[in-house]
Design a protein around this motif. Structure first.
Motif, short mmCIF file in Angstrom:
data_model
loop_
_atom_site.label_atom_id
_atom_site.label_comp_id
_atom_site.label_asym_id
_atom_site.label_seq_id
_atom_site.Cartn_x
_atom_site.Cartn_y
_atom_site.Cartn_z
N GLU A 298 67.90 64.53 44.53
CA GLU A 298 68.14 63.16 44.96
C GLU A 298 69.54 62.99 45.51
O GLU A 298 69.75 62.37 46.58
N VAL A 299 70.53 63.52 44.81
CA VAL A 299 71.92 63.41 45.27
C VAL A 299 72.12 64.15 46.59
O VAL A 299 72.80 63.64 47.50
N LEU A 300 71.54 65.33 46.71
CA LEU A 300 71.66 66.07 47.97
C LEU A 300 70.99 65.34 49.12
O LEU A 300 71.51 65.33 50.26
N ALA A 301 69.86 64.70 48.87
CA ALA A 301 69.19 63.93 49.92
C ALA A 301 70.04 62.74 50.36
O ALA A 301 70.11 62.41 51.55
N TRP B 116 65.34 67.25 39.84
CA TRP B 116 65.08 66.05 40.62
C TRP B 116 66.35 65.25 40.86
O TRP B 116 66.54 64.67 41.94
N LEU B 117 67.22 65.19 39.88
CA LEU B 117 68.49 64.48 40.05
C LEU B 117 69.36 65.15 41.11
O LEU B 117 69.94 64.46 41.97
N GLN C 137 60.72 70.15 30.81
CA GLN C 137 60.97 68.72 31.00
C GLN C 137 62.44 68.47 31.37
O GLN C 137 62.73 67.71 32.30
N ALA C 138 63.35 69.10 30.65
CA ALA C 138 64.77 68.90 30.93
C ALA C 138 65.17 69.49 32.29
O ALA C 138 65.90 68.86 33.06
N SER C 139 64.70 70.68 32.59
CA SER C 139 65.06 71.32 33.86
C SER C 139 64.48 70.57 35.05
O SER C 139 65.14 70.43 36.08
N PHE D 187 61.19 57.73 40.82
CA PHE D 187 61.60 58.80 39.91
C PHE D 187 61.37 58.40 38.45
O PHE D 187 60.98 59.23 37.62
N MET D 188 61.60 57.15 38.12
CA MET D 188 61.42 56.68 36.75
C MET D 188 59.96 56.82 36.32
O MET D 188 59.66 57.26 35.21
#
Length: 307
Positions: free
Chosen positions: A193-196, A189-190, A182-184, A297-298
């Motif tokens: 998202e930043v790279l995108a 995903w974070l 879950q944490a990984s 994402f939420m």
């Protein structure tokens, strides 16, 4: 007679030694012990050394080692390599993530955290969204509620992982491996998202003062709404989860639109009229896409935690 002589011999031998010692005087008796008061370190019998002699020997060896030109050259070369390696690592890290500026993003206090949480959850009544500057430098977050920070996203991520573990535990599905997944997955995903977003800014050729840490901060504010949705679902059921998550999704959408709009449109005033119109459309589409991705994402990271 022989027996008496023999007996007398055994008895008189110790007494004869005592008389001889007494006749020799105190000076002879004192020589039973070695006089070491005036002897140097090498004059001790038995090969024993005093602590002072061992210390001097170690110092002598150290002086010989330090006086060796090859040793000095090796030490100088090693220190030079270490300094060059440290400078190279710092330069490569600062190219992607300015580590030296991280202190700015953690310069928060309790009052700022409370105001920022209220701004993220209720962004509708806030009017001034511009970041304050002092001598061309943005002020610290504790002095400006509009400034991005990393404290709330970092604490939000950790709290989200803990709340996810609590939700899994209430459903008898908790395991350390599942919590790690879950944490990984949330972290991956974070990062994606930043790279995108960075790739989109590069393709659209948008000149902006947004840094990678700014994008991490803005993308990390969605964990607040995720935590609220999970807690509401655990306490009041699935309907409360959907209602609270819907409110938080709309709030984060408005927050991202009003925040990124100023960041992405700040350079349009210096461009020509036609170019400005075309690029303004691209910037607005990009801003709305980034803001619309937050609710997705939420929901993706929380729906499986509520049953």
């Amino acid at each position: 007679m022989d027996y008496t002589a023999t007996q007398s011999g055994f008895r008189q031998q110790p007494s004869m030694r005592l008389r001889n010692n007494a006749a020799d005087g105190p000076q002879h008796a004192s020589q039973l012990f070695d006089d070491t008061s005036g002897a140097g370190p090498g004059a001790h019998s038995g090969g024993y050394r005093t602590p002072l002699a061992g210390h001097e020997a170690g110092a002598f060896v150290g002086q010989n080692l330090m006086s060796d030109p090859m040793s000095n050259l090796a030490m100088a070369y090693g220190s030079s390599l270490a300094s060059q390696g440290r400078e190279m690592v710092d330069k490569n890290l600062d190219r992607f993530i300015p580590i030296s500026k991280l202190k700015y993003y953690f310069a928060v206090d309790t009052l700022y955290v409370g105001k920022k949480l209220g701004l993220v959850m209720f962004p509708y009544m806030h009017e001034n969204w511009e970041v304050s500057y002092q001598q061309d430098t943005p002020v610290a977050p504790r002095f400006d509620v509009n400034a991005p920070d990393l404290y709330i996203p970092a604490m939000g991520f950790i709290t989200y992982v803990l709340v996810a573990g609590l939700a899994l535990g209430t459903q008898n599905r908790f395991s350390p491996e599942l919590l790690g997944v879950q944490a990984s997955s949330a972290f991956v995903w974070l990062v994606m998202e930043v790279l995108a977003i960075l790739l989109s800014l590069y393709l659209v050729t948008v000149n902006t003062d947004l840094t990678t840490i700014d994008l991490l901060a803005f993308s990390g504010y969605k964990y607040i709404g995720m935590i609220v949705g999970i807690v509401a679902g655990l306490m009041f059921g699935r309907s409360a989860y959907y209602l609270s998550l819907l409110w938080c999704c709309v709030a984060i959408f408005v927050f991202m639109i009003r925040t990124l709009r100023l960041k992405l449109l700040s350079e349009s005033a210096a461009e020509g009229r036609l170019v400005r119109g075309a690029r303004n459309q691209l910037r607005m589409y990009l801003t709305m896409t980034i803001a619309a991705a937050q609710p997705i994402f939420m929901y993706w990271l929380t729906y499986h935690l509520i049953r």
